[in-house]
Scaffold this active site. Structure first.
Site, PDB file in Angstrom:
ATOM      1  N   GLU A   1      -4.454  -2.401   5.095  1.00  0.00           N
ATOM      2  CA  GLU A   1      -3.950  -2.926   6.373  1.00  0.00           C
ATOM      3  C   GLU A   1      -5.028  -3.636   7.176  1.00  0.00           C
ATOM      4  O   GLU A   1      -4.754  -4.269   8.187  1.00  0.00           O
ATOM      5  CB  GLU A   1      -3.392  -1.777   7.233  1.00  0.00           C
ATOM      6  CG  GLU A   1      -2.068  -1.222   6.756  1.00  0.00           C
ATOM      7  CD  GLU A   1      -2.224  -0.059   5.779  1.00  0.00           C
ATOM      8  OE1 GLU A   1      -3.271   0.013   5.104  1.00  0.00           O
ATOM      9  OE2 GLU A   1      -1.295   0.761   5.691  1.00  0.00           O
TER      10      GLU A   1
ATOM     11  N   TRP B   1      -3.675   5.739  -4.882  1.00  0.00           N
ATOM     12  CA  TRP B   1      -2.950   6.764  -4.123  1.00  0.00           C
ATOM     13  C   TRP B   1      -1.978   7.570  -4.981  1.00  0.00           C
ATOM     14  O   TRP B   1      -1.300   7.031  -5.836  1.00  0.00           O
ATOM     15  CB  TRP B   1      -2.129   6.118  -3.016  1.00  0.00           C
ATOM     16  CG  TRP B   1      -2.937   5.533  -1.906  1.00  0.00           C
ATOM     17  CD1 TRP B   1      -2.978   4.222  -1.540  1.00  0.00           C
ATOM     18  CD2 TRP B   1      -3.791   6.226  -1.002  1.00  0.00           C
ATOM     19  NE1 TRP B   1      -3.811   4.072  -0.469  1.00  0.00           N
ATOM     20  CE2 TRP B   1      -4.329   5.273  -0.115  1.00  0.00           C
ATOM     21  CE3 TRP B   1      -4.164   7.566  -0.857  1.00  0.00           C
ATOM     22  CZ2 TRP B   1      -5.217   5.597   0.900  1.00  0.00           C
ATOM     23  CZ3 TRP B   1      -5.059   7.901   0.161  1.00  0.00           C
ATOM     24  CH2 TRP B   1      -5.563   6.920   1.019  1.00  0.00           C
TER      25      TRP B   1
ATOM     26  N   THR C   1       0.835  -1.184   0.000  1.00  0.00           N
ATOM     27  CA  THR C   1       0.000   0.000   0.000  1.00  0.00           C
ATOM     28  C   THR C   1       0.876   1.241   0.000  1.00  0.00           C
ATOM     29  O   THR C   1       1.938   1.268   0.615  1.00  0.00           O
ATOM     30  CB  THR C   1      -0.949   0.033   1.214  1.00  0.00           C
ATOM     31  OG1 THR C   1      -1.638   1.276   1.210  1.00  0.00           O
ATOM     32  CG2 THR C   1      -0.214  -0.123   2.530  1.00  0.00           C
TER      33      THR C   1
ATOM     34  N   LYS D   1      -6.178  10.606  -2.865  1.00  0.00           N
ATOM     35  CA  LYS D   1      -6.764   9.419  -3.482  1.00  0.00           C
ATOM     36  C   LYS D   1      -7.549   9.803  -4.724  1.00  0.00           C
ATOM     37  O   LYS D   1      -8.550  10.489  -4.655  1.00  0.00           O
ATOM     38  CB  LYS D   1      -7.640   8.658  -2.509  1.00  0.00           C
ATOM     39  CG  LYS D   1      -7.680   7.195  -2.898  1.00  0.00           C
ATOM     40  CD  LYS D   1      -8.204   6.328  -1.796  1.00  0.00           C
ATOM     41  CE  LYS D   1      -7.594   4.958  -1.854  1.00  0.00           C
ATOM     42  NZ  LYS D   1      -8.265   4.021  -0.962  1.00  0.00           N
TER      43      LYS D   1
HETATM   44  P1  AMP Z   1      -6.400   1.565   0.846  1.00  0.00           P
HETATM   45  O1  AMP Z   1      -5.426   1.026   1.811  1.00  0.00           O
HETATM   46  O2  AMP Z   1      -5.805   1.886  -0.470  1.00  0.00           O
HETATM   47  O3  AMP Z   1      -7.603   0.691   0.758  1.00  0.00           O
HETATM   48  O4  AMP Z   1      -6.886   2.962   1.396  1.00  0.00           O
HETATM   49  C1  AMP Z   1      -7.455   3.120   2.665  1.00  0.00           C
HETATM   50  C2  AMP Z   1      -7.795   4.563   2.882  1.00  0.00           C
HETATM   51  O5  AMP Z   1      -8.719   4.998   1.887  1.00  0.00           O
HETATM   52  C3  AMP Z   1      -8.456   4.871   4.188  1.00  0.00           C
HETATM   53  O6  AMP Z   1      -7.527   4.984   5.248  1.00  0.00           O
HETATM   54  C4  AMP Z   1      -9.157   6.189   3.857  1.00  0.00           C
HETATM   55  O7  AMP Z   1      -8.248   7.284   3.912  1.00  0.00           O
HETATM   56  C5  AMP Z   1      -9.578   5.986   2.420  1.00  0.00           C
HETATM   57  N1  AMP Z   1     -10.958   5.479   2.372  1.00  0.00           N
HETATM   58  C6  AMP Z   1     -11.352   4.198   2.238  1.00  0.00           C
HETATM   59  N2  AMP Z   1     -12.702   4.119   2.223  1.00  0.00           N
HETATM   60  C7  AMP Z   1     -13.165   5.375   2.348  1.00  0.00           C
HETATM   61  C8  AMP Z   1     -14.468   5.968   2.433  1.00  0.00           C
HETATM   62  N3  AMP Z   1     -15.568   5.235   2.344  1.00  0.00           N
HETATM   63  N4  AMP Z   1     -14.548   7.301   2.578  1.00  0.00           N
HETATM   64  C9  AMP Z   1     -13.433   8.069   2.658  1.00  0.00           C
HETATM   65  N5  AMP Z   1     -12.192   7.578   2.599  1.00  0.00           N
HETATM   66  C10 AMP Z   1     -12.048   6.250   2.451  1.00  0.00           C
END
Ligand code: AMP
Length: 543
Positions: free
Chosen positions: A331, A444, A186, A439
């Site tokens: 994570e 990312w 990630t 994002k």
């Molecule tokens: P990832 O590890 O790429 O799945 O990203 C996780 C991160 O995405 C989280 O810590 C949030 O910052 C963002 N994220 C995931 N779901 C949401 C959501 N429903 N609304 C806002 N941010 C989100």
């Protein structure tokens, strides 16, 4: 303590495909293939081919604990690799092909992947990367003989040839359920991508949780379209939860445009689907343009970025599709919260219900959550106080791969990097992000990497990159620049300068020249302040 007398059979991923074969053997797995046509198979056939593949991998010398990488879209072959690799005790490392090539290099080398499975679409990319991929001994192109390309990849194997001659006799080994099963990097933090190393036990517990009614609610009557990529946190657990439930699986390959997604929703009578907001926006645009409906689809899970209110409203009121807002992280395997309503909300007006659904959702059993202030003291669950969101649970990472330090505090809490409120009913709402990333369309962008690249320009004294709202991509980067004395670099000049330094979709959508940037007492950029200041900034790409 008195020890219980129940069986200690380990929770292993192989048991999921064994179960699906035994109880749902004729349930279909449908794929829009990378080669083009729709392909149909079943859990029974997938299990057989996974056993053949496990034999083939054994012959190639893959041992328990070895990392086997994939650079691939959502297809039945990718699904077979998931089960063959983890089932034999090796680690399935799903690499995100959208990363900047040097990051792919870094990840494959860091993981020390021995075999790399790749889709036809990535042959050119891997040919360029191959000299740097020192640990990779074999490349396997995920296609059949008829579609095998001419390639400079030395000794490249053809997937169908690889398994064709293999016996389907393979007994999945039994081992400790804490054994590593899969690996996903990630970039949701600063610095190099970090590896999250899932275990069989965490994956199985997460799969049980995923099937619960108020989580994904999967059943043997569902047809599940897996839009979220298999390289994003194991496609939110769907490749494991669907066999556990006996649900039909539908894989879209690489075509995620509104029309292609709609075709599959209709043809395969999909009842459940999951993905990031950008994909649902493209689907809604297609529906609006064509006047098409969604007669089969019952539930749609949207996460990865905030699900916009208008999107929830449109799916619910215009298309009669229940919108479930979800939050999680790589994570966290990744499911953390889901926005399903409670009995007491049944009588509320639709608008009030949507007020609840726009929140990121309530915690799933297995995920403990708390919010803390700057002093690390816990804040009240009143829906108003906001602070750093911490999580703890059996499918949340404790450390990153090959980092010899815990990723959690002394009490086992993992800091998510999200800033949130929690209300008395357990609903969490994200208000900001403390980690320095943007994002865009579910992927990312590191603001730090962009800033470091931008300050290399001779006319730039200081640079800061923040995420600004974008109607299609959720967030896009805005570059704020303090020019060196007397200089006035243009937007095009700066964006051009960045072109060979970052992947194309990372390039800032706009550049603003400023006199100075705000800093904390310790000299760090005050990004929260800048995000607030530019929150209504309209990007030139937003139209
Ligand atoms: P990832 O590890 O790429 O799945 O990203 C996780 C991160 O995405 C989280 O810590 C949030 O910052 C963002 N994220 C995931 N779901 C949401 C959501 N429903 N609304 C806002 N941010 C989100």
């Amino acid at each position: 303590m008195l020890r219980g007398l129940m069986q200690g059979r380990p929770l292993l991923i192989s048991s999921l495909i064994e179960y699906a074969d035994a109880y749902h053997g004729d349930t279909e797995i449908v794929t829009r293939t990378v080669e083009g046509p729709i392909h149909r198979t079943t859990y029974r056939a997938a299990h057989r081919r996974a056993r053949q593949l496990a034999n083939a991998l054994g012959r190639l010398g893959v041992k328990p604990g070895d990392r086997v990488a994939t650079l691939a879209w959502n297809t039945y072959r990718h699904f077979e690799i998931y089960y063959a690799v983890s089932g034999m005790g090796a680690v399935c490392h799903t690499v995100n092909p959208r990363l900047f090539p040097p990051q792919i290099d870094y990840i494959v080398n860091h993981a020390a992947d021995r075999i790399l499975f790749l889709d036809l679409t990535f042959v050119d990319l891997v040919e360029k990367l191959a000299p740097a991929l020192a640990s990779v001994e074999r490349f396997v192109i995920m296609t059949d003989r008829a579609h095998m390309p001419k390639t400079a990849l030395e000794g490249a194997l053809c997937y169908e040839d690889l398994i064709a001659g293999e016996s389907d006799a393979f007994a999945w080994p039994l081992f400790d359920e804490m054994t590593a099963s899969s690996l996903c990097y990630t970039s949701g933090t600063t610095g190099n991508p970090k590896g999250v190393l899932y275990a069989h036990r965490s994956t199985l517990l997460h799969s049980y949780a995923a099937c619960m009614t108020d989580v994904l609610g999967l059943s043997a009557r569902d047809s599940v379209l897996v839009i979220v990529p298999l390289f994003h946190a194991n496609a939110w657990g769907l490749p494991y939860a669907a066999p556990l439930a006996g649900a039909k699986l539908v894989f879209p390959g690489y075509k995620l445009d509104g029309q292609s997604v709609h075709e599959l929703l209709e043809a395969e009578k999909v009842t459940f689907t999951a993905g990031v907001p950008t994909v649902w926006l493209m689907l809604l645009e297609h529906l609006a343009k064509t006047g098409a409906a969604l007669p089969h689809l019952e539930r749609l899970v949207c996460g990865g970025s905030a699900m916009p209110r208008a999107m929830i409203e449109t799916f619910e009121t215009k298309y009669d599709v229940r919108s479930i807002h979800a939050w999680g992280m790589t994570e966290m395997s990744p499911l953390g919260t889901l926005g399903t309503l409670k009995a007491k909300h049944a009588g509320l007006a639709k608008d009030r219900q949507i007020d609840i659904q726009v929140k990121q959702g309530r915690g799933v059993f297995g995920v403990e959550m708390k919010i803390v202030g700057d002093d690390k003291n816990e804040l009240p669950h009143d829906g108003k106080a906001f602070g750093d969101l911490l999580v703890r649970g059996p499918w949340i990472c404790s450390a990153y791969f090959r980092e010899n330090k815990p990723a959690v505090d002394a009490d086992g809490w993992f800091a998510t990097g999200d800033v949130a409120t929690l209300d008395a009913d357990g609903y969490m709402q994200i208000t900001d992000r403390s980690k320095d990333v943007i994002k865009s369309g579910g992927e990312w962008i590191s603001s730090i990497d962009l800033e470091n690249a931008a300050v290399g320009h001779p006319k730039v004294k200081e640079a800061c990159v923040i995420g600004v709202r974008h109607p299609k991509w959720d967030e896009r980067p805005l570059l704020l620049v303090v020019p060196v004395e007397g200089a006035a670099p243009t937007r095009d000049e700066l964006v051009d300068y960045l072109r060979d330094k970052v992947v194309k979709w990372w390039l800032p959508d706009d550049v603003v020249l400023v006199k100075e940037l705000p800093h904390t007492a310790t000299g760090k950029l005050l990004k929260a302040k800048l995000r607030e200041e530019y929150k209504d900034y309209v990007l030139p790409t937003a139209g």
